[in-house]
Design an enzyme around this catalytic site. Structure first.
Site, PDB file in Angstrom:
ATOM      1  N   HIS A   1       0.852  -1.183  -0.060  1.00  0.00           N
ATOM      2  CA  HIS A   1      -0.144   0.049  -0.151  1.00  0.00           C
ATOM      3  C   HIS A   1       0.831   1.183   0.008  1.00  0.00           C
ATOM      4  CE1 HIS A   1      -3.614   2.382   0.534  1.00  0.00           C
ATOM      5  NE2 HIS A   1      -3.768   1.860   1.841  1.00  0.00           N
TER       6      HIS A   1
ATOM      7  N   HIS B   1      -1.952  -2.419  -9.688  1.00  0.00           N
ATOM      8  CA  HIS B   1      -3.270  -1.568  -8.608  1.00  0.00           C
ATOM      9  C   HIS B   1      -4.441  -2.629  -8.715  1.00  0.00           C
ATOM     10  CE1 HIS B   1      -5.655   1.477  -6.817  1.00  0.00           C
ATOM     11  NE2 HIS B   1      -4.808   1.825  -6.476  1.00  0.00           N
TER      12      HIS B   1
ATOM     13  N   ASP C   1       2.731   5.599  -6.557  1.00  0.00           N
ATOM     14  CA  ASP C   1       3.900   5.584  -5.754  1.00  0.00           C
ATOM     15  C   ASP C   1       5.388   5.604  -6.654  1.00  0.00           C
ATOM     16  OD1 ASP C   1       2.731   5.675  -3.017  1.00  0.00           O
ATOM     17  OD2 ASP C   1       2.247   3.479  -3.424  1.00  0.00           O
TER      18      ASP C   1
HETATM   19  N1  CMC Z   1       5.290  -6.583 -10.318  1.00  0.00           N
HETATM   20  C1  CMC Z   1       5.039  -7.907 -10.696  1.00  0.00           C
HETATM   21  N2  CMC Z   1       3.985  -8.530 -10.954  1.00  0.00           N
HETATM   22  C2  CMC Z   1       2.665  -7.905 -10.572  1.00  0.00           C
HETATM   23  C3  CMC Z   1       2.901  -6.553  -9.809  1.00  0.00           C
HETATM   24  C4  CMC Z   1       4.125  -6.036  -9.577  1.00  0.00           C
HETATM   25  N3  CMC Z   1       4.240  -4.846  -8.929  1.00  0.00           N
HETATM   26  N4  CMC Z   1       1.669  -6.232  -9.530  1.00  0.00           N
HETATM   27  C5  CMC Z   1       0.978  -7.658  -9.978  1.00  0.00           C
HETATM   28  N5  CMC Z   1       1.643  -8.438 -10.350  1.00  0.00           N
HETATM   29  C6  CMC Z   1       1.252  -9.642 -11.084  1.00  0.00           C
HETATM   30  C7  CMC Z   1       0.893 -10.711  -9.914  1.00  0.00           C
HETATM   31  O1  CMC Z   1       2.135 -11.396  -9.748  1.00  0.00           O
HETATM   32  C8  CMC Z   1      -0.406 -11.560 -10.536  1.00  0.00           C
HETATM   33  O2  CMC Z   1       0.154 -12.171 -11.445  1.00  0.00           O
HETATM   34  P1  CMC Z   1      -0.180 -13.885 -11.806  1.00  0.00           P
HETATM   35  O3  CMC Z   1      -1.709 -13.307 -12.341  1.00  0.00           O
HETATM   36  O4  CMC Z   1       0.701 -14.284 -13.002  1.00  0.00           O
HETATM   37  O5  CMC Z   1      -0.513 -14.357 -10.564  1.00  0.00           O
HETATM   38  C9  CMC Z   1      -1.062 -10.312 -11.368  1.00  0.00           C
HETATM   39  O6  CMC Z   1      -0.003  -9.399 -11.604  1.00  0.00           O
HETATM   40  C10 CMC Z   1      -2.338  -9.780 -10.618  1.00  0.00           C
HETATM   41  O7  CMC Z   1      -1.679  -9.321  -9.444  1.00  0.00           O
HETATM   42  P2  CMC Z   1      -2.495  -9.237  -7.963  1.00  0.00           P
HETATM   43  O8  CMC Z   1      -1.290  -9.445  -6.936  1.00  0.00           O
HETATM   44  O9  CMC Z   1      -3.462 -10.632  -8.048  1.00  0.00           O
HETATM   45  O10 CMC Z   1      -3.003  -8.087  -7.650  1.00  0.00           O
HETATM   46  P3  CMC Z   1      -3.697  -7.388  -6.611  1.00  0.00           P
HETATM   47  O11 CMC Z   1      -4.954  -6.503  -7.164  1.00  0.00           O
HETATM   48  O12 CMC Z   1      -4.073  -8.381  -5.454  1.00  0.00           O
HETATM   49  O13 CMC Z   1      -2.445  -6.346  -6.190  1.00  0.00           O
HETATM   50  C11 CMC Z   1      -0.933  -4.611  -5.711  1.00  0.00           C
HETATM   51  C12 CMC Z   1      -2.516  -4.951  -6.452  1.00  0.00           C
HETATM   52  C13 CMC Z   1      -1.027  -3.014  -5.888  1.00  0.00           C
HETATM   53  C14 CMC Z   1      -1.038  -4.997  -4.413  1.00  0.00           C
HETATM   54  C15 CMC Z   1      -0.017  -5.184  -6.537  1.00  0.00           C
HETATM   55  O14 CMC Z   1      -0.144  -4.682  -8.116  1.00  0.00           O
HETATM   56  C16 CMC Z   1       1.384  -4.980  -6.079  1.00  0.00           C
HETATM   57  O15 CMC Z   1       1.928  -5.644  -5.255  1.00  0.00           O
HETATM   58  N6  CMC Z   1       2.112  -3.859  -6.550  1.00  0.00           N
HETATM   59  C17 CMC Z   1       3.479  -3.546  -6.087  1.00  0.00           C
HETATM   60  C18 CMC Z   1       3.285  -2.619  -4.694  1.00  0.00           C
HETATM   61  C19 CMC Z   1       2.681  -1.226  -5.118  1.00  0.00           C
HETATM   62  O16 CMC Z   1       3.148  -0.411  -5.833  1.00  0.00           O
HETATM   63  N7  CMC Z   1       1.635  -0.808  -4.372  1.00  0.00           N
HETATM   64  C20 CMC Z   1       1.235   0.574  -4.399  1.00  0.00           C
HETATM   65  C21 CMC Z   1      -0.177   0.587  -4.831  1.00  0.00           C
HETATM   66  S1  CMC Z   1      -0.887   2.134  -5.242  1.00  0.00           S
HETATM   67  C22 CMC Z   1      -0.925   3.147  -3.879  1.00  0.00           C
HETATM   68  C23 CMC Z   1      -1.671   2.662  -2.563  1.00  0.00           C
HETATM   69  O17 CMC Z   1      -2.704   2.354  -2.975  1.00  0.00           O
HETATM   70  O18 CMC Z   1      -0.990   2.630  -1.906  1.00  0.00           O
END
Ligand code: CMC
Length: 437
Positions: A268, A307, A363
């Site tokens: 987050h 996201h 971010d």
């Molecule tokens: N790098 C590499 N792969 C990713 C990333 C990433 N940053 N984000 C998602 N994926 C992949 C994930 O591994 C999955 O792949 P697969 O379908 O092969 O398993 C697919 O994309 C879908 O991701 P998810 O984890 O199911 O998506 P989510 O909605 O649960 O997670 C998230 C959203 C923001 C937690 C995630 O994208 C992430 O960890 N990003 C990096 C951390 C980040 O930048 N966070 C800030 C978010 S914006 C500001 C805020 O709200 O705080």
């Protein structure tokens, strides 16, 4: 509408149920009546991480993740970032309407009046170790304000709520600045009520021996824009924490502390600090392809990318990129920008990111600006928490005033043991600790 009904046939019983659809949503409680018999509890939904569950009705923030749209109370984020001050936007987010000049003046006066911390709170902060993380200090100190203002627990009194809102929005920059000064070993600087919200924050951060601190106007404005972009973001992890904790009628100080704790995680708001660590680790543009391969192999995440809601460019990231130019004109370019731009360019052409619709989020670029402005990465998430306090409080008020809301209490699907007889200690087998889940 007559057609706005979902017909469900329960093949277990052969019965048909008509479930009304409103706003593209069915009520989970309507499923409860789908039963196999009088002893059956009724049907539930299972939705870990709230992937497809609306937990509230809200009129604050609108996001269309596919189109990359973000609006507060109907106003597009780019217009607000261009034309408003942060406190004007905070007023909008909290009350639903933009203030008149007189209302804004009054609001600013109230916030300004509440910027100081009680001296005992200052002493409380002094108790942290010299190397304590600013976010840990921030969370704890906001929670500690609950002890200074015990009347805050009267959460159903609108006047009491209003006062705590002024206090929290007024004091979070002071707490944030003190956590930073503490980590640097500098004396705390008292608020200067002649200054704007952002200027005063910069004053409390950077003032040394000069009698009056003058913030660079371009940097103060850039910070104000960053505050506007971070003011609210509907039902994210921290807003959900704010609503869940607040739903027990806990006071707003401990509820904001809980929300800030949720924000601190690297998935987050903690991501902004992680992005800078990642850019440091990458070091130079030549190392980007190898890093991308590690991301695709699942060894690391590309921090600042992806996201839950945006499946398009995060509109906040776009505005931040523009604000960055104004900051760099004053500070000189942060060399990390080149790496970030190249990282974005390569990622956005790569099948892995295209297929998963992974774009830069808020971010990805914010840390680069913060660093150019002179902030160390450990304070980045605290910089996110300051403006988000307005959003958390708006979500909290909306939750408390919503007659449909009650204490948040999800259901579970129990997967543990059925009843079994107690085993005396001498007859228990050897188990590793912690026992496997
Ligand atoms: N790098 C590499 N792969 C990713 C990333 C990433 N940053 N984000 C998602 N994926 C992949 C994930 O591994 C999955 O792949 P697969 O379908 O092969 O398993 C697919 O994309 C879908 O991701 P998810 O984890 O199911 O998506 P989510 O909605 O649960 O997670 C998230 C959203 C923001 C937690 C995630 O994208 C992430 O960890 N990003 C990096 C951390 C980040 O930048 N966070 C800030 C978010 S914006 C500001 C805020 O709200 O705080």
């Amino acid at each position: 509408m007559e057609n706005e009904v979902l017909s469900i046939v329960d093949k277990r019983t052969g019965k048909t149920y008509e479930i009304p659809i409103t706003n593209g949503t069915i009520r989970a409680m309507d499923l409860r009546k789908i039963k196999t018999g009088p002893d059956d509890f009724g049907l539930m939904t299972y939705d870990p991480a709230f992937m497809n569950t609306a937990s509230c009705q809200s009129a604050i923030t609108f996001i269309d993740g596919d189109k990359g749209i973000l609006r507060y109370r109907g106003y597009p984020i780019d217009q607000l970032a261009e034309k408003c001050s942060f406190l004007e936007v905070a007023y909008l987010v909290l009350t639903g309407e933009l203030p008149t000049a007189a209302q804004l003046k009054d609001f600013v006066t109230h916030i300004t009046y509440h910027t100081m911390l009680h001296e005992t709170t200052k002493h409380f902060l002094e108790g942290f170790r010299y190397n304590a993380h600013p976010m840990g200090m921030f969370i704890s100190t906001v929670a500690a304000l609950s002890t200074v203002y015990p009347e805050a627990k009267n959460v159903h009194d609108p006047e009491v709520r209003k006062l705590q809102i002024y206090r929290l929005i007024g004091k979070v920059p002071t707490i944030a600045a003190y956590t930073y000064r503490h980590s640097l070993g500098f004396p705390y600087v008292y608020p200067d009520n002649d200054l704007s919200y952002a200027e005063n924050f910069l004053n409390m951060l950077w003032k040394m021996v000069e009698p009056k601190y003058q913030a660079n106007p371009a940097l103060a404005r850039a910070l104000d824009i960053l505050f506007i972009l971070h003011a609210d973001h509907e039902q994210n992890c921290s807003a959900n924490a704010m609503r869940a904790v607040g739903s027990s009628q806990a006071d707003p100080f401990v509820s904001v502390a809980a929300a800030a704790a949720a924000l601190s995680g690297p998935l987050h708001g903690g991501a902004n600090e992680e992005v800078l660590k990642m850019l440091d680790e990458i070091g130079s543009k030549e190392n980007i392809p190898a890093y991308i391969e590690r991301v695709k192999a699942g060894q690391v995440k590309l921090m600042g990318f992806g996201h839950r809601i945006y499946k398009n460019y995060d509109p906040r990231a776009r505005i931040i990129k523009q604000a960055a130019d104004q900051v760099f004109e004053v500070t000189g370019k942060n060399p990390k920008l080149e790496i970030a731009l190249e990282l974005e360019r390569i990622a956005l052409q790569d099948e892995y990111f295209i297929k998963r619709k992974l774009y830069p989020n808020v971010d990805f670029y914010s840390g680069i600006i913060y660093q150019a402005m002179g902030f160390k990465p450990e304070i980045f998430t605290v910089l996110f928490a300051i403006p988000r306090t307005a959003g958390w409080l708006a979500q909290w008020q909306e939750m408390l005033c919503d007659p449909e809301q009650k204490i948040a209490r999800p259901r579970q699907i129990f997967t543990g043991h059925d009843v079994r007889d107690f085993v005396p200690i001498e007859k228990r087998g050897v188990r590793e600790f912690p026992a496997a889940a």
